[in-house]
Design an enzyme around this catalytic site. Sequence first.
Site, PDB file in Angstrom:
ATOM      1  N   LYS A  90      20.587  28.618  25.787  1.00  0.00           N
ATOM      2  CA  LYS A  90      21.905  28.116  25.417  1.00  0.00           C
ATOM      3  C   LYS A  90      22.504  27.517  26.685  1.00  0.00           C
ATOM      4  O   LYS A  90      22.871  28.229  27.612  1.00  0.00           O
ATOM      5  CB  LYS A  90      22.777  29.247  24.864  1.00  0.00           C
ATOM      6  CG  LYS A  90      23.849  28.805  23.872  1.00  0.00           C
ATOM      7  CD  LYS A  90      24.936  27.936  24.467  1.00  0.00           C
ATOM      8  CE  LYS A  90      25.843  28.725  25.377  1.00  0.00           C
ATOM      9  NZ  LYS A  90      26.920  27.861  25.989  1.00  0.00           N
ATOM     10  N   GLY A 107      28.099  35.132  32.910  1.00  0.00           N
ATOM     11  CA  GLY A 107      29.293  34.335  32.679  1.00  0.00           C
ATOM     12  C   GLY A 107      30.547  35.173  32.631  1.00  0.00           C
ATOM     13  O   GLY A 107      30.603  36.288  33.180  1.00  0.00           O
ATOM     14  N   ARG A 124      33.664  37.543  31.584  1.00  0.00           N
ATOM     15  CA  ARG A 124      33.665  38.878  30.993  1.00  0.00           C
ATOM     16  C   ARG A 124      34.027  38.836  29.508  1.00  0.00           C
ATOM     17  O   ARG A 124      33.391  39.508  28.690  1.00  0.00           O
ATOM     18  CB  ARG A 124      34.624  39.803  31.735  1.00  0.00           C
ATOM     19  CG  ARG A 124      34.528  41.252  31.284  1.00  0.00           C
ATOM     20  CD  ARG A 124      35.647  42.141  31.788  1.00  0.00           C
ATOM     21  NE  ARG A 124      35.701  42.232  33.234  1.00  0.00           N
ATOM     22  CZ  ARG A 124      36.393  43.184  33.878  1.00  0.00           C
ATOM     23  NH1 ARG A 124      37.059  44.105  33.196  1.00  0.00           N
ATOM     24  NH2 ARG A 124      36.433  43.200  35.196  1.00  0.00           N
ATOM     25  N   GLY A 144      31.195  37.490  27.340  1.00  0.00           N
ATOM     26  CA  GLY A 144      30.068  38.413  27.395  1.00  0.00           C
ATOM     27  C   GLY A 144      30.290  39.656  26.560  1.00  0.00           C
ATOM     28  O   GLY A 144      29.400  40.126  25.847  1.00  0.00           O
ATOM     29  N   GLU A 162      25.707  39.896  33.031  1.00  0.00           N
ATOM     30  CA  GLU A 162      26.320  39.864  34.355  1.00  0.00           C
ATOM     31  C   GLU A 162      27.694  39.259  34.157  1.00  0.00           C
ATOM     32  O   GLU A 162      27.814  38.102  33.749  1.00  0.00           O
ATOM     33  CB  GLU A 162      25.498  39.039  35.345  1.00  0.00           C
ATOM     34  CG  GLU A 162      26.073  39.100  36.741  1.00  0.00           C
ATOM     35  CD  GLU A 162      25.482  38.072  37.678  1.00  0.00           C
ATOM     36  OE1 GLU A 162      26.225  37.601  38.561  1.00  0.00           O
ATOM     37  OE2 GLU A 162      24.299  37.714  37.517  1.00  0.00           O
ATOM     38  N   CYS A 167      29.142  34.882  42.342  1.00  0.00           N
ATOM     39  CA  CYS A 167      29.439  36.165  41.706  1.00  0.00           C
ATOM     40  C   CYS A 167      29.495  37.295  42.720  1.00  0.00           C
ATOM     41  O   CYS A 167      29.970  38.386  42.405  1.00  0.00           O
ATOM     42  CB  CYS A 167      28.417  36.473  40.609  1.00  0.00           C
ATOM     43  SG  CYS A 167      26.729  36.078  41.043  1.00  0.00           S
ATOM     44  N   GLU A 174      39.895  39.738  38.788  1.00  0.00           N
ATOM     45  CA  GLU A 174      39.056  38.775  39.495  1.00  0.00           C
ATOM     46  C   GLU A 174      39.735  37.399  39.473  1.00  0.00           C
ATOM     47  O   GLU A 174      40.057  36.870  38.417  1.00  0.00           O
ATOM     48  CB  GLU A 174      37.676  38.678  38.845  1.00  0.00           C
ATOM     49  CG  GLU A 174      36.740  37.737  39.591  1.00  0.00           C
ATOM     50  CD  GLU A 174      35.374  37.622  38.927  1.00  0.00           C
ATOM     51  OE1 GLU A 174      34.374  37.507  39.650  1.00  0.00           O
ATOM     52  OE2 GLU A 174      35.305  37.646  37.684  1.00  0.00           O
TER      53      GLU A 174
END
Length: 525
Positions: A178, A235, A237, A240, A257, A294, A386
């Site tokens: 994807k 990608g 949060r 995900g 992640e 990251c 973040e």
Amino acid sequence: MTTHPVLINGEWTASSGTETFQATNPTVAEALPDQFPVSPWGEIEQAIHAAAEAAKQMRGWPGARFAAFLEKYADRIDARADELATTAHQETALPKDGRLAGIELPRTSNQLRLAAAAAREGTWATATIDTATNIRAMYGPIGPVVVFGPNNFPFAFNGISGGDFAAAIAAGNPVIAKGHSSHPNTTRIFAEEALQAALETDMPPALVQLIYRCDHADGAKLVSHPMMGATGYTGARSAGLYLKEAADKVGKPIYLELSSINPIFVLPGALEERCQDLAEEFAGSCLMGTGQFCTNPGVVVLPAGEAAEEFIAAVTEKFNSAPVGTLLGEGVQHSMASGIFALQSAGAHVIAGGESGGGSGYSHQNTLLKVDGAKFLADPEGLQTEAFGNCSLLVIAEDIDEMTAIADSLEGNLTGAIYSDTGGCDDDVYDQLAATVRPHVGRLLNDKMPTGVAVSSAMNHGGPFPATGHPVFTAVGIPASIHRFSMLQCYDNIRPHRLPPALQDQHPGGGMWRLVDATWTQADV
């Protein structure tokens, strides 16, 4: 305007969808001319069924076959290096020579070759034989894998060329990639070379397939489909966790992640010993690549005092004087601004930067925020927001006990670093702090910024939630990363000729180590 086709079952096929999108050149904040489809569910399901058939066809194939594909693919990628770097630079604004062509592309083809070597040698499968009970087991392919790539590494973490892709293929699985909408043309070039490599190595046409984009609901249906084996995702949060909820409901493995602030703790002796050097090292790490790693150091915890004030002054000057880089896209710019606002709302105040703009295209000023340790402990959740980009939060702790309390309040992170005096005067307090930091981070560093992630068999690019969805697994580091896309297969009293070659009495060759009656060996049983 012509819309690029999708890659389904070995054919470049016009999408049946009616929605399209365009990537943006971040440097000038303008749409690029190429148009790409948003795949509808029917198209995605075609890819799933084709991948499931490929998985059946490949069942039992030796690792050498997958190794041959990965090596051919790596060669073909290297042959289009300049075109890939030029295209990715246009789509991401990442530097072509110093980053894309010189570092990230060689890393990408290298990790494909490392995955190939592991597939061919075979020890990753942990073939285990107990002769007394005639029970034998090994790791084998789990089935079709979908890989969602991120925006910040268009090569090394791309859904069709990155570490998750390499690990899934090495385990013997077909991959549905994807793509990320930030760099679809880059991904298209990779897909062209993956298809050609598959044809040249006699792999099934659905070994590698590509859809560029789908809506969130269809993404959830994809990761939870009965025919899918597992998912790899790197990608944001929120997206995900949305996919994880869907996969978890039906018991489908999904490896995420997500986010990480990668705390840095500077002990008093280190600050007294080399304050200016630490300021230089930190500023370089935080602003590298406009902070879009990251493992970017998003929080620095310092002991209060004159040395801390000297450090803060030095870093503030460096942030103010450094050029402002271009961010990957409008979404990153908005997300960074939102993160900074959240940190301010939680009690931090800006000491450098703080405003959007300042560079070419999508950008945000190099930003430093500051808060005292007591305020951090009063709202650790809010102050761990973040702010992905060229931004970091300085936390001033009263003493080592407060530093330790801050460490104990941390969410899970990919990394955590501790700087200490080279002469050993920080050793006692180091032991206290490190014991607290250790369970909160996947990779613990000493006297080193976390920004680089080496492609090493010992690397852990993972960590406790929310850095990842599961603390046991890593997205970088072969052979450990391969296990995510495998299942443990046990054979009890199976007739010898029906066993996989790796579990038969005769050693299969290729340097594989097997655990036979609790002893690692390369000999026949």
